[in-house]
Design an enzyme around this catalytic site. Structure first.
Site, PDB file in Angstrom:
ATOM      1  N   HIS A 215      12.566 -17.065  -0.658  1.00  0.00           N
ATOM      2  CA  HIS A 215      11.544 -16.189  -0.092  1.00  0.00           C
ATOM      3  C   HIS A 215      10.360 -15.980  -1.042  1.00  0.00           C
ATOM      4  O   HIS A 215       9.327 -15.439  -0.637  1.00  0.00           O
ATOM      5  CB  HIS A 215      12.158 -14.834   0.278  1.00  0.00           C
ATOM      6  CG  HIS A 215      11.615 -14.265   1.549  1.00  0.00           C
ATOM      7  ND1 HIS A 215      10.315 -14.451   1.958  1.00  0.00           N
ATOM      8  CD2 HIS A 215      12.201 -13.516   2.518  1.00  0.00           C
ATOM      9  CE1 HIS A 215      10.118 -13.833   3.105  1.00  0.00           C
ATOM     10  NE2 HIS A 215      11.241 -13.258   3.486  1.00  0.00           N
TER      11      HIS A 215
ATOM     12  N   ASP B 132       7.757 -18.282   3.510  1.00  0.00           N
ATOM     13  CA  ASP B 132       7.783 -17.109   4.383  1.00  0.00           C
ATOM     14  C   ASP B 132       8.677 -17.365   5.591  1.00  0.00           C
ATOM     15  O   ASP B 132       8.882 -18.517   6.004  1.00  0.00           O
ATOM     16  CB  ASP B 132       6.375 -16.755   4.858  1.00  0.00           C
ATOM     17  CG  ASP B 132       5.469 -16.328   3.722  1.00  0.00           C
ATOM     18  OD1 ASP B 132       5.995 -15.765   2.741  1.00  0.00           O
ATOM     19  OD2 ASP B 132       4.248 -16.563   3.805  1.00  0.00           O
TER      20      ASP B 132
END
Length: 431
Positions: free
Chosen positions: A403, A407
């Protein structure tokens, strides 16, 4: 007689020490020149060390799991004639196994089947119980015999088996077939045990060394340093499975196609629009390298542990070439013949549970990559198409991402694009 000290040679660029995976010799053994003496594991590969001289082993550097620094004593050998401390042996060129492999929560036999990590231990046979009489006889004098309560069918079966019903302990007022079965399984003092009871097995301790320790270290580092998230989507692969069956029916002498080559083509066709997924993240330098070529790692289960052979330039191969390379690399990894170059440098990893399937997986990223993809089992179940209910072949596709780099929108959009290709397989073969 002279004492020859064999020092651990430089077995890789930047390698400061290596782990003893196993010894081929013990103190007191006679060794010949070029005879294998030890397997050593570095951060890159496992290499086999050979004795540079003939003689008798008098000292070893340690036990499996211990670390030995480059240039330190590995083995001392007593040789005939004059001798001196040995210079390091030549560098070893052959790498037999990579530790650059993820262990995605055991989600993947990878391209193979799942295997137990611990060696089987035969359970100790329980001591033969001392026969005990039917409880209905307890408390009575020697001249008084209580009747044995059992149905005619149980009595007949006991006669056929040669079993004295006086030795069978009932679970209740009278002896049933289950009590007779328990007697046959566990002996005269059997008591009553529920179906499925198994004999106990002894505890065992297994030292975590070699490939298993490297996998543990890599997975701990991946989970500790990478904020994972996983996205799962359901894909209708009915048309894809029909296309695969047609391709296999006309494959000639080419290898049989599994789902993986078709999935790899879909991935490679989609990645140019999502370059953040085909990347490696150097978190110490704070640099993300987005790769143009797709060097696809395949999580593969082997006897030594989970390994990741790499399909180089997967984007340039057709389905038949991919199927051939998948088979070749999997065989090389399982036989210990894969080279260091074949086991490193992946930019994205694919992990499949194969026949074990599973509804969904949450694979662990193969650090320093930023994504890992996991197809799950294909199942057939009813689904709506318009107003009709039809039988469809469905497969969940999982993707875990870093992450810090990827995204959630990007990961979901990528999977949806792959889904479109898989659900319309003719698009996979467009020029």
């Amino acid at each position: 007689m002279a004492l020859f000290t064999f020092k651990l040679p430089d077995i890789g660029e930047g390698i400061a020490q290596a782990e003893i995976v196993g010894w081929h010799v013990q103190v007191g053994d006679r060794v010949e020149e070029d005879q294998p003496i030890a397997d050593m594991m570095t951060d890159k590969a496992t290499v086999e060390m050979e004795s540079p001289v003939a003689g008798t082993v008098v000292r070893l550097a340690g036990e499996p799991g211990d670390q030995v620094s480059i240039g330190s004593m590995l083995v001392e050998i007593e040789t005939e004639g004059e001798g001196a401390v040995a210079a390091p042996a030549p560098s070893v060129e052959t790498a037999e196994a990579s530790i650059d492999a993820p262990l995605p929560s055991r989600e993947g036999p990878g391209v193979g089947g799942e295997q137990s990590e611990l060696p089987a231990v035969e359970p100790e046979a329980p001591a033969s119980p001392v026969p005990t009489p039917n409880p209905s006889l307890e408390g009575r004098g020697p001249d008084v015999a209580a009747p044995i309560l059992a149905s005619p069918a149980v009595r007949a079966r006991a006669r056929e088996l040669g079993v004295d019903l006086a030795l069978v302990k009932p679970n209740g007022d009278h002896i049933r077939h289950a009590d007779l079965d328990a007697y046959l399984l566990y002996g005269a003092g059997q008591g009553y045990r529920p179906a499925g009871r198994v004999a106990p097995r002894a505890d065992e301790q297994v030292k975590v060394i070699g490939m298993r320790r490297r996998i543990a270290e890599n997975m701990a580092a991946s989970k500790r340093n990478i904020p994972h998230f996983t996205y799962v989507e359901e894909i209708d692969v009915t048309a894809l499975e029909e296309a695969r069956a047609q391709l296999n029916a006309h494959r000639g002498d080419r290898p049989k196609l599994t789902m993986l080559p078709l999935l790899i083509v879909a991935i490679c066709r989609t990645l140019p629009d999502f370059p953040m997924l085909n990347a490696r993240y150097d978190d110490e330098a704070g640099v993300v390298t987005r790769h143009g070529a797709v060097h696809l790692g395949m999580a593969t289960q082997t006897d030594a542990g989970l390994m990741v052979p790499v399909i180089r330039d997967a984007q340039d191969r057709n389905v038949w070439q991919l199927a051939t390379e998948i088979r070749r690399l999997a065989d090389a990894a399982r036989s210990g013949k894969a080279t260091s170059a074949e086991l490193s440098g992946s930019t994205l990893t694919l992990t499949s549970l194969g026949p074990l399937g599973g509804i969904a997986t949450t694979p662990v990223i193969n650090r320093p990559e930023v994504a890992i993809i996991g197809p799950n089992r294909v199942i057939e179940r009813p689904m709506f198409r318009g107003e009709e209910i039809v039988a469809a072949k469905l497969m969940n596709l999982s993707i875990s991402c870093d992450h810090r780099v990827v995204d959630g929108w990007d990961a979901a959009s990528f999977v949806q694009a792959v889904r479109k290709l898989l659900e319309t397989p003719v698009l996979l073969f467009e020029g």
